[in-house]
Scaffold this active site. Sequence first.
Site, mmCIF file in Angstrom:
data_model
loop_
_atom_site.group_PDB
_atom_site.id
_atom_site.type_symbol
_atom_site.label_atom_id
_atom_site.label_comp_id
_atom_site.label_asym_id
_atom_site.label_seq_id
_atom_site.Cartn_x
_atom_site.Cartn_y
_atom_site.Cartn_z
ATOM 1 N N LEU A 109 0.848 -1.142 0.170
ATOM 2 C CA LEU A 109 0.105 0.045 -0.007
ATOM 3 C C LEU A 109 0.916 1.213 0.132
ATOM 4 O O LEU A 109 1.661 1.424 0.863
ATOM 5 C CB LEU A 109 -0.931 0.052 1.180
ATOM 6 C CG LEU A 109 -2.027 1.057 1.243
ATOM 7 C CD1 LEU A 109 -2.949 0.502 0.106
ATOM 8 C CD2 LEU A 109 -2.749 0.938 2.479
ATOM 9 N N ASP A 110 0.841 2.014 -1.069
ATOM 10 C CA ASP A 110 1.728 2.987 -1.246
ATOM 11 C C ASP A 110 1.935 4.158 -0.058
ATOM 12 O O ASP A 110 0.954 4.130 0.846
ATOM 13 C CB ASP A 110 1.456 3.955 -2.473
ATOM 14 C CG ASP A 110 1.476 3.126 -3.824
ATOM 15 O OD1 ASP A 110 2.039 1.972 -3.952
ATOM 16 O OD2 ASP A 110 0.587 3.296 -4.791
ATOM 17 N N ILE A 111 3.038 4.718 0.091
ATOM 18 C CA ILE A 111 3.124 5.771 0.961
ATOM 19 C C ILE A 111 2.089 6.875 1.331
ATOM 20 O O ILE A 111 1.858 7.243 2.259
ATOM 21 C CB ILE A 111 4.600 6.413 0.868
ATOM 22 C CG1 ILE A 111 4.888 7.151 2.079
ATOM 23 C CG2 ILE A 111 4.752 7.093 -0.176
ATOM 24 C CD1 ILE A 111 6.512 7.585 2.091
ATOM 25 N N SER A 113 -0.868 6.558 0.219
ATOM 26 C CA SER A 113 -2.200 6.156 0.265
ATOM 27 C C SER A 113 -2.538 5.474 1.856
ATOM 28 O O SER A 113 -1.786 5.168 2.565
ATOM 29 C CB SER A 113 -2.388 4.697 -0.458
ATOM 30 O OG SER A 113 -2.212 5.028 -2.142
#
Length: 233
Positions: A109-111, A113
């Site tokens: 899960l992206d930084i 997001s």
Amino acid sequence: MAERGLCSRRDADDYIARGWVFVNGQRISELGTRADRSALITLDRRAQANQQARMTILLHKPVGYVSGQPEPGCTPAVTLIQPERQLRTPDTPLFSPACLRGLAPAGRLDIDSTGLLVLTQDGRVARQLVGDQSTIEKEYLVRVTGRLDARGLALLNHGLSLDGRQLKPARVEWLNEDQLRFILREGRKRQIRRMCELVGLRVIGLKRVRIGAVRLGDLPLGQWRFLRPDEAF
């Protein structure tokens, strides 16, 4: 064994070496032993107990934390797994340092997001959620800016490629004038943001709210809880 979801490959080697694996009722202790695809493979109760003791954690990841291996200046999400951040009910286990041993994210899960992130000690869970063979749905709420016509929406659902590879069909629909719901069965790096860029949209907010049958629900931002025995992805 790993293909059948009995355990991870690493655990399979360990269980075989310990004599905890049976093929059609016969104990197997030699690594590399081959079994027919129709064979019945079972685990010793000690292997089952070993697996049941492994924890899976659900975290509501905030923006600013990376899910996996940290880059310079980045903080890994696992640092949020602290006793004071646990969402507890009377029937949930207490946090202990052993909960952190071998704990790893099952998916990214992206930084920038937020939302549901799974961390687990259980190789079976990781295999179920990660990799090209996974069929588990992931649901996201995505706030965007820009214009999107019917053709662009159709492309988001099925018709885009990333890095020279066709994306699996997705389910994408408008929730309101600036928010889309994405339901994916894969997790390429920054996939949703890159998909949106290809159709002229810019993502300004992204939240994962469901993985399989497990929902983020009312888990507060920055807090975590154990996966309950009655829950499965």
